[in-house]
Write a protein that holds these residues in place. Structure first.
Motif, PDB file in Angstrom:
ATOM      1  N   UNK A  24      -3.166  15.961  -4.114  1.00 10.45           N
ATOM      2  CA  UNK A  24      -2.825  14.512  -3.608  1.00 10.45           C
ATOM      3  C   UNK A  24      -1.778  13.692  -4.113  1.00 10.45           C
ATOM      4  N   UNK A  25      -0.758  13.599  -3.006  1.00 13.25           N
ATOM      5  CA  UNK A  25       0.442  12.894  -3.757  1.00 13.25           C
ATOM      6  C   UNK A  25       0.124  11.029  -3.131  1.00 13.25           C
ATOM      7  N   UNK A  26       1.013  10.444  -3.841  1.00 12.76           N
ATOM      8  CA  UNK A  26       1.313   9.025  -3.401  1.00 12.76           C
ATOM      9  C   UNK A  26       2.725   9.439  -2.920  1.00 12.76           C
ATOM     10  N   UNK A  27       2.873   8.450  -1.843  1.00 19.22           N
ATOM     11  CA  UNK A  27       4.812   8.222  -1.398  1.00 19.22           C
ATOM     12  C   UNK A  27       5.000   6.630  -2.540  1.00 19.22           C
ATOM     13  N   UNK A  28       5.563   6.937  -3.351  1.00 22.50           N
ATOM     14  CA  UNK A  28       5.555   5.745  -3.962  1.00 22.50           C
ATOM     15  C   UNK A  28       7.176   5.163  -4.257  1.00 22.50           C
ATOM     16  N   UNK A  29       7.941   6.055  -2.939  1.00 24.71           N
ATOM     17  CA  UNK A  29       9.511   5.747  -2.874  1.00 24.71           C
ATOM     18  C   UNK A  29       9.744   4.685  -1.629  1.00 24.71           C
ATOM     19  N   UNK A  30       7.986   4.887  -1.056  1.00 24.85           N
ATOM     20  CA  UNK A  30       8.440   4.154   0.587  1.00 24.85           C
ATOM     21  C   UNK A  30       7.495   3.480   0.644  1.00 24.85           C
ATOM     22  N   UNK A  31       6.520   2.370  -0.363  1.00 31.28           N
ATOM     23  CA  UNK A  31       5.447   2.072   0.124  1.00 31.28           C
ATOM     24  C   UNK A  31       5.710   0.215   1.413  1.00 31.28           C
ATOM     25  N   UNK A  32       4.514   0.703   2.269  1.00 28.71           N
ATOM     26  CA  UNK A  32       4.058  -0.193   2.877  1.00 28.71           C
ATOM     27  C   UNK A  32       3.837  -1.383   2.679  1.00 28.71           C
ATOM     28  N   UNK A  33       4.765  -2.727   2.971  1.00 25.30           N
ATOM     29  CA  UNK A  33       4.510  -3.482   2.648  1.00 25.30           C
ATOM     30  C   UNK A  33       4.635  -4.245   4.272  1.00 25.30           C
ATOM     31  N   UNK A  34       3.626  -5.171   3.287  1.00 26.55           N
ATOM     32  CA  UNK A  34       3.137  -6.663   4.415  1.00 26.55           C
ATOM     33  C   UNK A  34       2.508  -7.925   4.115  1.00 26.55           C
ATOM     34  N   UNK A  35       3.220  -8.744   5.666  1.00 25.38           N
ATOM     35  CA  UNK A  35       3.302  -9.887   5.410  1.00 25.38           C
ATOM     36  C   UNK A  35       1.652  -9.928   5.741  1.00 25.38           C
ATOM     37  N   UNK A  36       0.425 -11.128   5.002  1.00 28.17           N
ATOM     38  CA  UNK A  36      -0.247 -11.162   4.858  1.00 28.17           C
ATOM     39  C   UNK A  36      -0.260 -12.491   5.669  1.00 28.17           C
ATOM     40  N   UNK A  37       0.523 -12.874   6.186  1.00 27.51           N
ATOM     41  CA  UNK A  37       0.187 -14.377   6.598  1.00 27.51           C
ATOM     42  C   UNK A  37       0.906 -14.678   7.841  1.00 27.51           C
ATOM     43  N   UNK A  38       2.015 -13.175   8.492  1.00 31.19           N
ATOM     44  CA  UNK A  38       2.467 -13.099   9.345  1.00 31.19           C
ATOM     45  C   UNK A  38       1.954 -12.077  10.663  1.00 31.19           C
ATOM     46  N   UNK A  39       0.954 -10.767   8.981  1.00 26.48           N
ATOM     47  CA  UNK A  39       0.921 -10.143  10.099  1.00 26.48           C
ATOM     48  C   UNK A  39       1.507  -8.742  10.108  1.00 26.48           C
ATOM     49  N   UNK A  88       0.797  -0.892  -0.055  1.00 30.71           N
ATOM     50  CA  UNK A  88       0.342   0.004   0.109  1.00 30.71           C
ATOM     51  C   UNK A  88       1.179   1.155  -0.001  1.00 30.71           C
ATOM     52  N   UNK A  89       0.278   2.427  -0.477  1.00 34.92           N
ATOM     53  CA  UNK A  89       1.299   3.425  -0.749  1.00 34.92           C
ATOM     54  C   UNK A  89       0.311   4.534   1.031  1.00 34.92           C
ATOM     55  N   UNK A  90       1.216   5.574   1.412  1.00 34.97           N
ATOM     56  CA  UNK A  90       0.932   6.367   1.790  1.00 34.97           C
ATOM     57  C   UNK A  90       0.067   7.623   0.984  1.00 34.97           C
ATOM     58  N   UNK A  91      -1.121   8.472   1.571  1.00 34.25           N
ATOM     59  CA  UNK A  91      -1.596   9.473   0.174  1.00 34.25           C
ATOM     60  C   UNK A  91      -1.125  10.394   1.673  1.00 34.25           C
ATOM     61  N   UNK A  92      -0.907  11.821   0.597  1.00 42.17           N
ATOM     62  CA  UNK A  92      -1.005  13.038   1.570  1.00 42.17           C
ATOM     63  C   UNK A  92      -2.046  13.683   0.456  1.00 42.17           C
ATOM     64  N   UNK A  93      -3.069  13.545   1.394  1.00 38.59           N
ATOM     65  CA  UNK A  93      -4.573  14.138   0.789  1.00 38.59           C
ATOM     66  C   UNK A  93      -4.528  15.615   1.024  1.00 38.59           C
ATOM     67  N   UNK A  94      -4.852  16.543  -0.294  1.00 42.19           N
ATOM     68  CA  UNK A  94      -4.250  18.118   0.068  1.00 42.19           C
ATOM     69  C   UNK A  94      -5.479  18.557  -0.627  1.00 42.19           C
ATOM     70  N   UNK A 138       5.719  -3.516   7.342  1.00 43.96           N
ATOM     71  CA  UNK A 138       7.087  -1.895   7.715  1.00 43.96           C
ATOM     72  C   UNK A 138       6.420  -1.414   6.299  1.00 43.96           C
ATOM     73  N   UNK A 139       7.231   0.109   6.411  1.00 41.48           N
ATOM     74  CA  UNK A 139       7.625   1.392   5.212  1.00 41.48           C
ATOM     75  C   UNK A 139       8.895   1.343   5.061  1.00 41.48           C
ATOM     76  N   UNK A 140       9.644   0.390   3.992  1.00 43.54           N
ATOM     77  CA  UNK A 140      10.533   0.337   2.635  1.00 43.54           C
ATOM     78  C   UNK A 140      10.475   1.505   1.509  1.00 43.54           C
ATOM     79  N   UNK A 141      12.112   1.918   2.058  1.00 45.62           N
ATOM     80  CA  UNK A 141      12.269   2.678   1.556  1.00 45.62           C
ATOM     81  C   UNK A 141      12.993   2.556   0.718  1.00 45.62           C
ATOM     82  N   UNK A 142      12.606   3.200  -0.597  1.00 44.24           N
ATOM     83  CA  UNK A 142      13.375   2.533  -2.041  1.00 44.24           C
ATOM     84  C   UNK A 142      14.691   3.063  -1.852  1.00 44.24           C
ATOM     85  N   UNK A 143      16.199   3.190  -1.915  1.00 46.13           N
ATOM     86  CA  UNK A 143      16.784   3.434  -2.735  1.00 46.13           C
ATOM     87  C   UNK A 143      17.486   3.857  -4.039  1.00 46.13           C
ATOM     88  N   UNK A 144      16.291   3.458  -4.737  1.00 45.84           N
ATOM     89  CA  UNK A 144      16.871   4.456  -6.244  1.00 45.84           C
ATOM     90  C   UNK A 144      15.594   5.381  -6.847  1.00 45.84           C
TER      91      UNK A 144
END
Lengths: 147, 73
Positions: free
Chosen positions: A105-120, A93-99, A123-129
């Motif tokens: 409104x913008x979405x943060x695509x450089x730091x997607x939220x990653x969920x492990x649906x099995x383990x619940x 999922x992506x975090x929105x900054x609703x304006x 984290x928010x993973x930051x992409x270096x590129x």
């Protein structure tokens, strides 16, 4: 459990909606548990509500609705931290900054939220590129919403 | 803070399994090679700061906007 929420007041939050963020998220390292709550009347968005702090609640959305060719590799740190074993474990999922107006409104695509649906776990993973921005316009979602 | 001077191609070891190497020095830019266990998260400092700032910014919304969001659909 009953919890105070930013947008819905005090509500009952069922256990299956709760996610463990072992390290919190950047800027909110003390928030270790969030509930992912549906937004009634708008299925494109959900609310990620901290269970510890009422006012910490993000609007989140499926980033693939906004950028159809959104791709990135999960880094090893994330795979290990979330105990991911296979692709099917993962939800993004992506975090929105609703304006106001919503069109900005913008979405943060450089730091997607990653969920492990099995383990619940999540984290928010930051992409270096820098292929994707932290304030990418979320215009597509407006089109999708109104269409 | 520990401060060490290094020349091109010189390295710094941190513990047993992290090695930093100065791979290029050009003007005011230093390129650093990092060998570290894959489970370690390695990020540019200012990137983490800007993600934190964006998260804080994302919180700054009021219920009115949310109401609009649900009404429109």
């Amino acid at each position: 459990m009953r919890k105070q929420t930013k947008f819905f007041g005090e509500i009952e939050i069922e256990e299956h909606l709760v996610w463990n963020f072992p390290k919190g998220i950047p800027g909110f390292e003390e928030e270790k548990e969030f509930a992912l709550l549906p937004l009634e009347g708008n299925e494109l968005f959900s609310i990620l509500q901290s269970l510890k702090t009422k006012n910490v609640a993000f609007i989140v959305s499926n980033p693939f609705n906004m950028v159809s060719d959104y791709t990135f590799d999960l880094d090893e740190a994330t795979i290990q931290a979330l105990e991911i074993e296979k692709e099917g474990d993962v939800m993004v999922l992506g975090v929105l900054t609703v304006r106001d107006p919503f069109e900005q409104t913008t979405i943060n695509l450089q730091a997607p939220l990653i969920f492990n649906v099995r383990k619940k776990k999540a984290k928010q993973m930051i992409l270096n590129d820098e292929k994707y921005g932290i304030r990418q316009p979320a215009i597509m979602s407006v089109d999708a919403k109104e269409g | 803070m520990l401060v060490l001077s290094r020349k091109l191609n010189e390295t710094i070891m941190i513990g047993d399994d992290i090695e930093l190497k100065i791979v290029e020095v050009k003007g005011d830019t230093v390129r650093i090679g990092i060998e570290a266990p894959k489970a370690l998260e390695i990020l540019r400092g200012e990137l983490v700061t800007s993600i934190s700032a964006t998260n804080t910014e994302a919180l700054n919304l009021n219920s009115d906007i949310l109401a609009k969001l649900t009404k429109k659909s």
